[in-house]
Design a protein around this motif. Structure first.
Motif, PDB file in Angstrom:
ATOM      1  N   ASP A 167      32.796   8.286  54.397  1.00 52.43           N
ATOM      2  CA  ASP A 167      33.832   7.807  55.325  1.00 52.43           C
ATOM      3  C   ASP A 167      34.800   6.866  54.627  1.00 52.43           C
ATOM      4  OD1 ASP A 167      32.702   9.210  57.432  1.00 52.43           O
ATOM      5  OD2 ASP A 167      31.845   7.453  58.427  1.00 52.43           O
ATOM      6  N   GLN A 168      34.260   5.980  53.794  1.00 55.93           N
ATOM      7  CA  GLN A 168      35.115   5.023  53.087  1.00 55.93           C
ATOM      8  C   GLN A 168      36.059   5.732  52.116  1.00 55.93           C
ATOM      9  OE1 GLN A 168      35.490   1.700  53.473  1.00 55.93           O
ATOM     10  NE2 GLN A 168      34.023   1.703  55.178  1.00 55.93           N
ATOM     11  N   VAL A 169      35.590   6.809  51.503  1.00 59.14           N
ATOM     12  CA  VAL A 169      36.462   7.585  50.625  1.00 59.14           C
ATOM     13  C   VAL A 169      37.621   8.173  51.424  1.00 59.14           C
ATOM     14  CG1 VAL A 169      36.611   9.614  49.131  1.00 59.14           C
ATOM     15  CG2 VAL A 169      34.614   8.111  48.991  1.00 59.14           C
ATOM     16  N   ALA A 170      37.300   8.772  52.571  1.00 59.43           N
ATOM     17  CA  ALA A 170      38.344   9.380  53.400  1.00 59.43           C
ATOM     18  C   ALA A 170      39.348   8.334  53.868  1.00 59.43           C
ATOM     19  CB  ALA A 170      37.713  10.088  54.596  1.00 59.43           C
ATOM     20  N   SER A 222      34.351   8.754  62.700  1.00 56.79           N
ATOM     21  CA  SER A 222      34.009   9.420  61.446  1.00 56.79           C
ATOM     22  C   SER A 222      34.336  10.902  61.518  1.00 56.79           C
ATOM     23  CB  SER A 222      32.524   9.232  61.125  1.00 56.79           C
ATOM     24  OG  SER A 222      32.131  10.039  60.040  1.00 56.79           O
ATOM     25  N   ALA A 223      34.050  11.530  62.646  1.00 54.41           N
ATOM     26  CA  ALA A 223      34.299  12.966  62.793  1.00 54.41           C
ATOM     27  C   ALA A 223      35.777  13.297  62.693  1.00 54.41           C
ATOM     28  CB  ALA A 223      33.734  13.451  64.119  1.00 54.41           C
ATOM     29  N   ALA A 224      36.655  12.328  62.965  1.00 53.11           N
ATOM     30  CA  ALA A 224      38.094  12.570  62.914  1.00 53.11           C
ATOM     31  C   ALA A 224      38.665  12.438  61.510  1.00 53.11           C
ATOM     32  CB  ALA A 224      38.808  11.593  63.854  1.00 53.11           C
ATOM     33  N   LEU A 225      37.880  11.948  60.573  1.00 56.66           N
ATOM     34  CA  LEU A 225      38.372  11.765  59.212  1.00 56.66           C
ATOM     35  C   LEU A 225      38.563  13.107  58.515  1.00 56.66           C
ATOM     36  CD1 LEU A 225      36.111   8.752  58.170  1.00 56.66           C
ATOM     37  CD2 LEU A 225      38.572   8.674  58.651  1.00 56.66           C
ATOM     38  N   ARG A 226      39.528  13.163  57.601  1.00 53.01           N
ATOM     39  CA  ARG A 226      39.822  14.395  56.899  1.00 53.01           C
ATOM     40  C   ARG A 226      40.015  14.145  55.397  1.00 53.01           C
ATOM     41  NH1 ARG A 226      37.943  15.998  60.687  1.00 53.01           N
ATOM     42  NH2 ARG A 226      38.686  17.471  62.262  1.00 53.01           N
ATOM     43  N   PHE A 227      39.705  15.191  54.603  1.00 52.35           N
ATOM     44  CA  PHE A 227      39.911  15.184  53.164  1.00 52.35           C
ATOM     45  C   PHE A 227      40.910  16.283  52.812  1.00 52.35           C
ATOM     46  CE2 PHE A 227      35.781  13.392  53.929  1.00 52.35           C
ATOM     47  CZ  PHE A 227      35.635  12.386  52.984  1.00 52.35           C
ATOM     48  N   PRO A 228      41.693  16.097  51.742  1.00 51.54           N
ATOM     49  CA  PRO A 228      42.631  17.153  51.342  1.00 51.54           C
ATOM     50  C   PRO A 228      41.898  18.411  50.893  1.00 51.54           C
ATOM     51  CG  PRO A 228      42.579  15.384  49.718  1.00 51.54           C
ATOM     52  CD  PRO A 228      41.802  14.896  50.893  1.00 51.54           C
ATOM     53  N   LYS A 229      42.577  19.538  50.956  1.00 53.62           N
ATOM     54  CA  LYS A 229      41.924  20.822  50.677  1.00 53.62           C
ATOM     55  C   LYS A 229      41.475  20.958  49.228  1.00 53.62           C
ATOM     56  CE  LYS A 229      46.333  23.265  49.958  1.00 53.62           C
ATOM     57  NZ  LYS A 229      47.189  24.388  50.445  1.00 53.62           N
TER      58      LYS A 229
END
Length: 482
Positions: free
Chosen positions: A417-420, A5-12
């Protein structure tokens, strides 16, 4: 939260924050020219809310809004979804009725303060609080007269706030409004065939007529925005639909078809017309004689009337084909005559931990499936406009223990998390606007269902106290947005 989970990212440019709705938070229902809404009337009737509370005060946001913006700043959000009170802007509601400048001025002050705080507004025109005057005049959404009145209301809002707002939502959850207000009779205006609950109403016919008029209201407002405001203001506009995920109980043909029918009746009822110009074929077959028909002109108006799709999502259920005849007149089976919802898989295992309201369970994998399915089927950018939970027994947990809301933290982080992960798979999800900024007036539950990341002390002037989830989600998104 796991290492993965900590490795997941969202666009800026990802929007995250919390949502509210005018009838649920504002209060001050007779201040500065505001007239009654159907929820003001309905919630004051005996036995309409679990705890007898009504919309008079709710969370007192009309008075305490500056503090709420400071709270949002401290929570680190970059976005906020709120709705406008139609009866605060046009108290009598109609296309020829006077505009209340005091209402417009208040919303402008609120929206300007959000801009100054660096928080993007996502503005909903209608979140269920219809002016009571229109209900009295022609029974509200049962009449097509509502379309012209809603279009004029929308135009006033575009003119008044379009310099401060880029993301517009026309109507919140038309599927729930139609079902709860005209099928079950549990929400305003409280119409149903159950004469123990309402002296008026036709649960077989009225939900579909109301839904049809809601779609025409939405599409007429969108047409006005696109023709008169979009080029100058540079915004976008869409509809918000409540979407559960219906997981087939097994891979049998009958249960796969049942799940398809469930998705068509529960959310396709409103999404398919705005994408394809008509109701789902299965709905046409099941509700023959009750589902209104679109004229060619209306179909053309409705088709393509969304720049994006707003999704409110709370949980997932197993779906199977009904094996026994539906009991006549039971509200749920009017909408779903051939399918059954369940919380156990074929081995008897529960689908997920249950929260403080029975329609919320932690089933993150269902959310992921819903996002993939929605994008594949409808090809519209997705805004998550509500997503949240009540902790088990939350209203009975003493203060300050109630601020340690582990269940909500587990729910919100797993769903985020599911969104990412959906974004990584190419699903264009643009926001995660969680329900809710504060505990509030939760319709028929009154103040008994606490969805907020902020605790409201209703016994002490609605004082606000951040729950642990607010700090956790702040760090969650701080560390994951690129």
């Amino acid at each position: 939260m796991s290492a993965s989970s900590a490795a997941l990212r969202f666009p800026k440019d990802f929007h995250w924050g919390y949502a509210t709705a005018s009838a649920q938070v504002e209060g001050s229902i007779d201040q500065d020219g505001r007239a009654p809404s159907i929820w003001d009337t309905f919630s004051r009737l005996p036995n309409k809310t679990l705890d007898g509370t009504d919309t008079t005060v709710t969370t007192d946001t009309y008075v305490q809004w500056r503090g709420d913006i400071e709270l949002m700043k401290s929570y680190g959000v970059n976005s906020h979804r709120l709705s406008l009170s139609w009866s605060r802007i046009i108290p009598l509601g109609g296309k020829d009725d006077p505009v209340n400048q005091a209402g417009i001025d208040w919303y402008r002050e609120y929206l300007k303060a959000l801009v100054d705080a660096g928080i993007v507004s996502h503005l909903t025109l209608f979140h269920w609080d219809l002016p009571q005057a229109l209900e009295d005049r022609y029974k509200g959404f049962l009449s097509r007269d509502i379309v012209a009145d809603f279009e004029r209301y929308a135009r006033v809002c575009f003119e008044s706030f379009g310099d401060l707002v880029r993301d517009w939502f026309t109507i919140n959850e038309p599927n729930v409004f139609s079902m709860m207000g005209y099928l079950f009779g549990s929400h305003a205006p409280g119409r149903t065939s159950n004469r123990e609950k309402s002296a008026e109403g036709d649960s077989q016919r009225e939900p579909f007529l109301v839904g049809h008029n809601l779609l025409l209201c939405h599409a007429s407002a969108v047409k006005s925005y696109r023709e008169e405001f979009k080029q100058k203001q540079g915004g976008q506009i869409g509809l918000v639909v409540n979407m559960l995920w219906g997981e087939p109980l097994d891979d049998s043909a009958e249960n796969l078809t049942a799940a398809d029918e469930f998705m068509a009746q529960s959310s396709g009822w409103f999404i398919e017309p705005v994408v394809f110009g008509d109701y789902p074929p299965s709905s046409r077959k099941i509700f023959e004689g009750h589902l209104p028909k679109f004229s060619a002109e209306d179909s053309a108006l409705v088709k393509g009337s969304c720049d994006f799709l707003g999704i409110n999502h709370y949980s997932t259920f197993y779906i199977k084909r009904r094996t026994t005849p539906a009991e006549p007149g039971v509200p749920w089976t009017i909408l779903h005559p051939a399918v059954e919802l369940g919380i156990h898989d074929k081995h008897g295992n529960e689908i997920g931990p249950v929260g403080g309201v029975n329609f919320v369970r932690i089933v993150p994998w269902g959310f992921g499936k819903l996002l993939d399915w929605t994008w594949k089927k409808y090809q519209l950018p997705i805004y998550i406009t509500e997503n949240g939970a009540v902790c088990p027994n939350e209203n009975d947990i003493p203060f300050p223990d109630v601020l340690d809301d582990h269940f909500r933290i587990e729910y919100l982080t797993k769903y985020a998390d599911q969104v990412a992960m959906a974004i990584q798979r190419g699903v264009p999800v643009k926001s995660h606007l969680m329900w809710a900024l504060t505990d509030n007036f939760e319709w028929q539950e009154g103040h008994t269902a606490r969805f907020g990341v902020t605790y409201i002390d209703y016994e002490d002037d609605c004082k606000r106290y951040p729950k642990k989830s607010a700090a956790v989600m702040k760090e969650y998104y701080r560390s994951r947005i690129e």
